[in-house]
Design a protein around this motif. Structure first.
Motif, mmCIF file in Angstrom:
data_model
loop_
_atom_site.group_PDB
_atom_site.id
_atom_site.type_symbol
_atom_site.label_atom_id
_atom_site.label_comp_id
_atom_site.label_asym_id
_atom_site.label_seq_id
_atom_site.Cartn_x
_atom_site.Cartn_y
_atom_site.Cartn_z
ATOM 1 N N ARG A 59 27.916 34.294 31.598
ATOM 2 C CA ARG A 59 27.017 33.512 32.178
ATOM 3 C C ARG A 59 26.464 32.578 32.483
ATOM 4 N N LEU A 64 30.500 29.732 39.802
ATOM 5 C CA LEU A 64 31.456 30.494 40.725
ATOM 6 C C LEU A 64 31.413 29.948 41.600
ATOM 7 N N PRO A 65 30.974 28.858 42.799
ATOM 8 C CA PRO A 65 31.568 28.690 43.880
ATOM 9 C C PRO A 65 32.433 28.105 43.846
ATOM 10 N N LEU A 68 35.290 30.754 43.149
ATOM 11 C CA LEU A 68 35.660 31.122 45.110
ATOM 12 C C LEU A 68 36.489 30.539 45.485
ATOM 13 N N THR A 71 40.171 30.933 43.493
ATOM 14 C CA THR A 71 40.877 32.594 45.124
ATOM 15 C C THR A 71 40.880 32.427 45.756
ATOM 16 N N ILE A 190 43.441 38.677 41.165
ATOM 17 C CA ILE A 190 41.957 39.443 42.081
ATOM 18 C C ILE A 190 41.794 39.955 40.464
ATOM 19 N N PHE A 191 42.415 40.549 39.693
ATOM 20 C CA PHE A 191 41.495 41.308 38.722
ATOM 21 C C PHE A 191 40.528 39.542 37.840
ATOM 22 N N PHE A 193 39.379 37.615 38.525
ATOM 23 C CA PHE A 193 38.263 37.065 39.541
ATOM 24 C C PHE A 193 37.460 37.889 39.158
ATOM 25 N N THR A 194 37.691 39.724 39.302
ATOM 26 C CA THR A 194 36.521 40.149 39.474
ATOM 27 C C THR A 194 36.047 40.810 38.366
ATOM 28 N N LEU A 198 33.364 37.501 38.578
ATOM 29 C CA LEU A 198 32.409 38.237 38.653
ATOM 30 C C LEU A 198 31.317 39.019 38.225
ATOM 31 N N MET A 199 32.152 39.768 36.765
ATOM 32 C CA MET A 199 31.744 40.644 35.868
ATOM 33 C C MET A 199 31.033 39.761 35.273
ATOM 34 N N ALA A 201 28.926 37.567 35.441
ATOM 35 C CA ALA A 201 28.351 36.623 35.517
ATOM 36 C C ALA A 201 27.135 37.394 36.239
ATOM 37 N N ILE A 202 27.255 38.423 35.931
ATOM 38 C CA ILE A 202 26.230 39.926 35.747
ATOM 39 C C ILE A 202 25.771 40.344 34.522
ATOM 40 N N PRO A 203 24.628 40.254 34.592
ATOM 41 C CA PRO A 203 24.356 40.881 32.734
ATOM 42 C C PRO A 203 24.403 42.400 32.902
ATOM 43 N N VAL A 204 25.636 42.958 32.114
ATOM 44 C CA VAL A 204 26.013 44.482 31.854
ATOM 45 C C VAL A 204 25.815 44.366 30.523
#
Lengths: 204, 123
Positions: A59, A64-65, A68, A71, A190-191, A193-194, A198-199, A201-204
């Motif tokens: 994070r 991210l930009p 993107l 990608t 794709i994977f 990137f995701t 992307l994952m 960047a989110i606090p899970v």
């Protein structure tokens, strides 16, 4: 006489088609085993992604930009590669060279963006030596980048052959394999990137 | 003459396939990106949604770019593909499962790992 010749010609074409089909299938099997290689790297990354050893997490690091843009560039290159193959199938040399040329430049742009990202990370002291998370990150993403580099090299070789000798059945077959390889690399991305960006960047 | 027309039509159809795949892929990519940057939902909802979007885009590219499922009758391509998926699932899910269980049973919380490793560095 002419019927005999025509029959022979037809037989030769059929045999050639069957051989091409076999080669394409063999290459497909190789791509599937490459998926298994990437799966093991993804599994390693998923296990180690929180092991930052007091260092920065995804994070804090990922832009991210920028990712993107990377990608979309790779996705567009996959598309232009498909268009290039359509031109190759109707044996239009100019169009084939133009579309593969665009594909090559887009691939090069992608690689340049990725290497810039790596350079920034290493420059800020966040190289693969910093933590388990970063080791796994660099291994996974750089393996994909290495595949892209090999794809670009392969593209140059085939384009030079197209310019020099024009189309032949065997060249067309090789271009087909190259286009499969290139589409496959976009599928892997794709994977990345995701799952990575992307994952991350989110606090899970 | 007839074959030329047929070839032309086939090429138009293939072109449409690539354009459709490209538009869908861009849409799915941008949607996943916006979901993450806007954070309108809880973290877990976003994570699961973008995972689904990735799988959908995976299938879109397999069908529209790699033409999976269009080979003729003994469908070896699909067979190898499905076997690959099985192996991949075993590797990924298996690794996560085993390592999670190991962490749980040995209480390797990040703090404890850090303390342990810092102690090693001091040696």
């Amino acid at each position: 006489m002419s019927t005999v010749a025509a029959t022979q010609e037809l037989r030769r074409l059929n045999a050639e088609q069957a051989a091409t089909k076999k080669t394409v299938f063999g290459f497909w099997v190789y791509l599937m085993t490459d998926c298994v290689l990437f799966a093991s790297l993804f599994a390693t990354y998923a296990v180690l992604r929180n092991n930052t050893f007091g260092g920065p997490s995804g994070r804090q690091l990922f832009d991210l930009p920028n990712v993107l843009v990377e990608t979309l560039i790779l996705l567009t290159s996959s598309f232009t590669c498909g268009i290039a193959m359509l031109a190759a199938q109707r044996r239009n040399r100019q169009a084939t060279l133009a579309w593969f040329g665009i594909t090559f430049l887009l691939g090069l742009a992608f690689l340049a963006l990725e290497l810039t990202e790596f350079r920034h990370l290493v420059h800020d002291g966040n190289s693969w030596r910093r933590s388990g998370f970063l080791s796994a990150f660099f291994t996974l993403v750089a393996t994909h980048g290495l595949h892209i580099s090999i794809g670009l090299l392969w593209m140059v070789v085939l384009l030079v052959k197209t310019i020099r000798r024009g189309f032949s059945d065997s060249l067309l077959k090789r271009l087909q394999l190259l286009s499969m390889f290139w589409h496959f690399l976009d599928v892997i991305w794709i994977f990345i990137f995701t799952v990575v960006y992307l994952m991350g960047a989110i606090p899970v | 003459m007839k074959t030329v027309v047929a070839d032309h039509q086939r090429e138009q159809a293939q072109l449409r396939t690539y354009v459709t795949g490209f538009v869908l892929s861009v849409g799915l990519t941008v949607a996943a990106y916006l979901l993450v940057t806007h954070r309108a939902f809880s973290a877990w909802t976003i994570a699961i949604t973008i995972a689904i979007l990735a799988v959908v885009q995976f299938m879109v590219q397999l069908i529209f770019f790699l033409h999976l499922g269009q080979d003729s009758k003994p469908r070896f391509k699909i067979g190898v593909f499905l076997f690959m998926l099985l192996i991949v699932l075993i590797i990924v899910v298996g690794s996560l499962w085993i390592m999670h269980s190991l962490n749980y049973r040995m209480d390797m919380s990040p703090q404890r790992i850090r303390d342990y490793m810092n102690a090693q560095v001091g040696l």
